[in-house]
Design a protein around this motif. Structure first.
Motif, PDB file in Angstrom:
ATOM      1  N   MET A 163      60.331  36.860  44.527  1.00 33.01           N
ATOM      2  CA  MET A 163      59.615  36.786  43.252  1.00 33.01           C
ATOM      3  C   MET A 163      58.460  37.773  43.247  1.00 33.01           C
ATOM      4  O   MET A 163      57.668  37.826  44.183  1.00 33.01           O
ATOM      5  CB  MET A 163      59.074  35.368  43.015  1.00 33.01           C
ATOM      6  CG  MET A 163      58.268  35.226  41.723  1.00 33.01           C
ATOM      7  SD  MET A 163      57.762  33.532  41.338  1.00 33.01           S
ATOM      8  CE  MET A 163      56.729  33.130  42.740  1.00 33.01           C
ATOM      9  N   LYS A 164      58.350  38.525  42.174  1.00 30.54           N
ATOM     10  CA  LYS A 164      57.251  39.474  42.045  1.00 30.54           C
ATOM     11  C   LYS A 164      55.967  38.754  41.628  1.00 30.54           C
ATOM     12  O   LYS A 164      55.992  37.682  41.018  1.00 30.54           O
ATOM     13  CB  LYS A 164      57.607  40.553  41.021  1.00 30.54           C
ATOM     14  CG  LYS A 164      58.739  41.473  41.467  1.00 30.54           C
ATOM     15  CD  LYS A 164      58.977  42.577  40.446  1.00 30.54           C
ATOM     16  CE  LYS A 164      60.065  43.523  40.926  1.00 30.54           C
ATOM     17  NZ  LYS A 164      60.332  44.613  39.962  1.00 30.54           N
ATOM     18  N   TYR A 165      54.842  39.381  41.955  1.00 31.77           N
ATOM     19  CA  TYR A 165      53.525  38.797  41.682  1.00 31.77           C
ATOM     20  C   TYR A 165      53.368  38.492  40.192  1.00 31.77           C
ATOM     21  O   TYR A 165      52.820  37.448  39.802  1.00 31.77           O
ATOM     22  CB  TYR A 165      52.446  39.774  42.145  1.00 31.77           C
ATOM     23  CG  TYR A 165      51.104  39.155  42.453  1.00 31.77           C
ATOM     24  CD1 TYR A 165      50.854  37.796  42.269  1.00 31.77           C
ATOM     25  CD2 TYR A 165      50.068  39.939  42.947  1.00 31.77           C
ATOM     26  CE1 TYR A 165      49.628  37.245  42.564  1.00 31.77           C
ATOM     27  CE2 TYR A 165      48.831  39.404  43.245  1.00 31.77           C
ATOM     28  CZ  TYR A 165      48.611  38.058  43.047  1.00 31.77           C
ATOM     29  OH  TYR A 165      47.391  37.526  43.347  1.00 31.77           O
ATOM     30  N   GLN A 166      53.852  39.384  39.327  1.00 30.68           N
ATOM     31  CA  GLN A 166      53.691  39.203  37.895  1.00 30.68           C
ATOM     32  C   GLN A 166      54.379  37.938  37.398  1.00 30.68           C
ATOM     33  O   GLN A 166      53.864  37.220  36.535  1.00 30.68           O
ATOM     34  CB  GLN A 166      54.238  40.423  37.138  1.00 30.68           C
ATOM     35  CG  GLN A 166      53.853  40.448  35.669  1.00 30.68           C
ATOM     36  CD  GLN A 166      52.348  40.448  35.458  1.00 30.68           C
ATOM     37  OE1 GLN A 166      51.623  41.152  36.161  1.00 30.68           O
ATOM     38  NE2 GLN A 166      51.879  39.644  34.515  1.00 30.68           N
ATOM     39  N   SER A 173      52.643  34.683  35.684  1.00 31.24           N
ATOM     40  CA  SER A 173      53.102  34.212  34.380  1.00 31.24           C
ATOM     41  C   SER A 173      53.394  32.712  34.396  1.00 31.24           C
ATOM     42  O   SER A 173      52.988  31.972  33.483  1.00 31.24           O
ATOM     43  CB  SER A 173      54.358  34.990  33.959  1.00 31.24           C
ATOM     44  OG  SER A 173      54.870  34.498  32.740  1.00 31.24           O
ATOM     45  N   LEU A 174      54.090  32.240  35.430  1.00 38.51           N
ATOM     46  CA  LEU A 174      54.420  30.817  35.531  1.00 38.51           C
ATOM     47  C   LEU A 174      53.169  29.973  35.779  1.00 38.51           C
ATOM     48  O   LEU A 174      53.050  28.845  35.283  1.00 38.51           O
ATOM     49  CB  LEU A 174      55.441  30.603  36.649  1.00 38.51           C
ATOM     50  CG  LEU A 174      56.847  31.134  36.365  1.00 38.51           C
ATOM     51  CD1 LEU A 174      57.709  31.073  37.627  1.00 38.51           C
ATOM     52  CD2 LEU A 174      57.517  30.357  35.233  1.00 38.51           C
ATOM     53  N   THR A 175      52.235  30.520  36.559  1.00 43.37           N
ATOM     54  CA  THR A 175      50.974  29.813  36.807  1.00 43.37           C
ATOM     55  C   THR A 175      50.175  29.691  35.522  1.00 43.37           C
ATOM     56  O   THR A 175      49.648  28.615  35.197  1.00 43.37           O
ATOM     57  CB  THR A 175      50.149  30.552  37.875  1.00 43.37           C
ATOM     58  OG1 THR A 175      50.910  30.647  39.091  1.00 43.37           O
ATOM     59  CG2 THR A 175      48.854  29.808  38.166  1.00 43.37           C
ATOM     60  N   ALA A 187      51.596  26.961  33.266  1.00 43.30           N
ATOM     61  CA  ALA A 187      51.216  25.606  33.654  1.00 43.30           C
ATOM     62  C   ALA A 187      49.754  25.328  33.316  1.00 43.30           C
ATOM     63  O   ALA A 187      49.413  24.262  32.780  1.00 43.30           O
ATOM     64  CB  ALA A 187      51.459  25.399  35.147  1.00 43.30           C
ATOM     65  N   VAL A 188      48.893  26.274  33.625  1.00 42.85           N
ATOM     66  CA  VAL A 188      47.456  26.109  33.379  1.00 42.85           C
ATOM     67  C   VAL A 188      47.177  25.923  31.896  1.00 42.85           C
ATOM     68  O   VAL A 188      46.384  25.054  31.493  1.00 42.85           O
ATOM     69  CB  VAL A 188      46.684  27.319  33.948  1.00 42.85           C
ATOM     70  CG1 VAL A 188      45.239  27.323  33.437  1.00 42.85           C
ATOM     71  CG2 VAL A 188      46.696  27.287  35.469  1.00 42.85           C
ATOM     72  N   ASP A 189      47.848  26.718  31.059  1.00 44.57           N
ATOM     73  CA  ASP A 189      47.619  26.615  29.615  1.00 44.57           C
ATOM     74  C   ASP A 189      48.271  25.370  29.025  1.00 44.57           C
ATOM     75  O   ASP A 189      47.684  24.698  28.171  1.00 44.57           O
ATOM     76  CB  ASP A 189      48.177  27.855  28.905  1.00 44.57           C
ATOM     77  CG  ASP A 189      47.322  29.095  29.132  1.00 44.57           C
ATOM     78  OD1 ASP A 189      46.196  28.948  29.633  1.00 44.57           O
ATOM     79  OD2 ASP A 189      47.792  30.200  28.811  1.00 44.57           O
ATOM     80  N   ALA A 194      48.137  33.026  43.682  1.00 42.71           N
ATOM     81  CA  ALA A 194      48.307  32.847  42.234  1.00 42.71           C
ATOM     82  C   ALA A 194      46.958  32.664  41.544  1.00 42.71           C
ATOM     83  O   ALA A 194      46.681  33.299  40.513  1.00 42.71           O
ATOM     84  CB  ALA A 194      49.217  31.655  41.961  1.00 42.71           C
ATOM     85  N   LEU A 195      46.111  31.808  42.085  1.00 45.56           N
ATOM     86  CA  LEU A 195      44.822  31.561  41.455  1.00 45.56           C
ATOM     87  C   LEU A 195      43.881  32.756  41.610  1.00 45.56           C
ATOM     88  O   LEU A 195      43.064  33.033  40.716  1.00 45.56           O
ATOM     89  CB  LEU A 195      44.190  30.294  42.035  1.00 45.56           C
ATOM     90  CG  LEU A 195      44.884  28.990  41.635  1.00 45.56           C
ATOM     91  CD1 LEU A 195      44.243  27.803  42.343  1.00 45.56           C
ATOM     92  CD2 LEU A 195      44.854  28.794  40.127  1.00 45.56           C
TER      93      LEU A 195
END
Length: 245
Positions: free
Chosen positions: A1-4, A8-10, A13-15, A42-43
């Motif tokens: 999985m790429k960082y981007q 995006s998935l993080t 979830a946060v939003d 991620a954070l």
């Protein structure tokens, strides 16, 4: 999985569950495994562009096993310029030498969480981020069905009123396979767990069960996750569909 993709998935979830507010000081629970290090990255990445400003502190509860090497974790925290706190305990000695627990995981989790929460409050953090991913959510549901007779899994965000502390799970929409891919792609310095009970738990059984179910019924894992999201579980926060416009 790429960082981007991870970011995006993080962010999703946060939003969706309003996990982060302006001025938060978030403790990131670091076990040394692939999940918690992926969460840290991620954070760290989210912090650089998220519209709400927040601070991070990494924290590890050292259970007292002699062969746990945390130097790689210290190095990655220095590289990311994230403060790192190690809480030294004698939990391993108490559980495996003094009490000789046959089923050590439950007591260990309670003692570890107590030490972690106390340290978090001392650091002035108002939130703690756990590295539970999508597979963990589904496996917990399976455990609840099999051993408790109810349909339940842990929520993406929980307020602990006795501690005045909020638990968030920013990897909520990330598959374990993607975490593994991220770990390999970016060569995260995983610290192997020295716990003798590691890999011999009910949770490991539920992990293998989910893997077999999805192998025999392709797509069943995602359908289970959708069922959990739509179950309107009592202690879960409302979902907010992020405005992408």
């Amino acid at each position: 999985m790429k960082y981007q993709k991870l970011l995006s998935l993080t962010r999703q979830a946060v939003d969706t569950y309003q996990m982060i507010d302006e001025g938060d000081h978030i403790a990131v629970g670091i076990s040394g495994g692939k999940d918690s290090l992926t969460l840290l990255c991620a954070l760290y990445g989210l912090k650089r562009f998220y519209p709400k400003s927040f601070d991070l502190t990494a924290i590890t509860v050292n259970l007292g096993f002699q062969n746990l090497d945390l130097e790689p974790i210290k190095r990655i925290c220095r590289t990311l310029e994230i403060p790192y706190k190690i809480v030294d305990t004698q939990i391993a000695r108490i559980i495996f030498e003094e009490r000789r627990e046959n089923n050590p995981c439950s007591l260990c989790a309670k003692m570890r969480k107590g030490a972690l929460n106390a340290a978090i409050k001392e650091l002035g953090c108002n939130k703690i981020a756990y590295a539970h991913h999508k597979d963990d959510v589904i496996e917990t549901m399976l455990l609840s069905l099999l051993y408790e007779g109810r349909f339940y899994s842990f929520p993406p965000k929980t307020y602990l009123d006795q501690m005045d502390l909020t638990v968030i799970r920013p990897l909520f929409f990330v598959d374990e396979a993607d975490v593994i891919g991220f770990w390999h792609k970016y060569q995260l310095p995983v610290a192997k767990s020295p716990c003798p009970a590691d890999g011999h738990t009910r949770r490991e059984y539920s992990k293998q069960l989910l893997r077999q179910l999805n192998l025999e019924n392709p797509g069943v894992k995602n359908r289970m996750f959708t069922a959990i999201l739509n179950a309107e579980l009592s202690d879960w926060p409302d979902r907010i569909i992020p405005d992408r416009h």
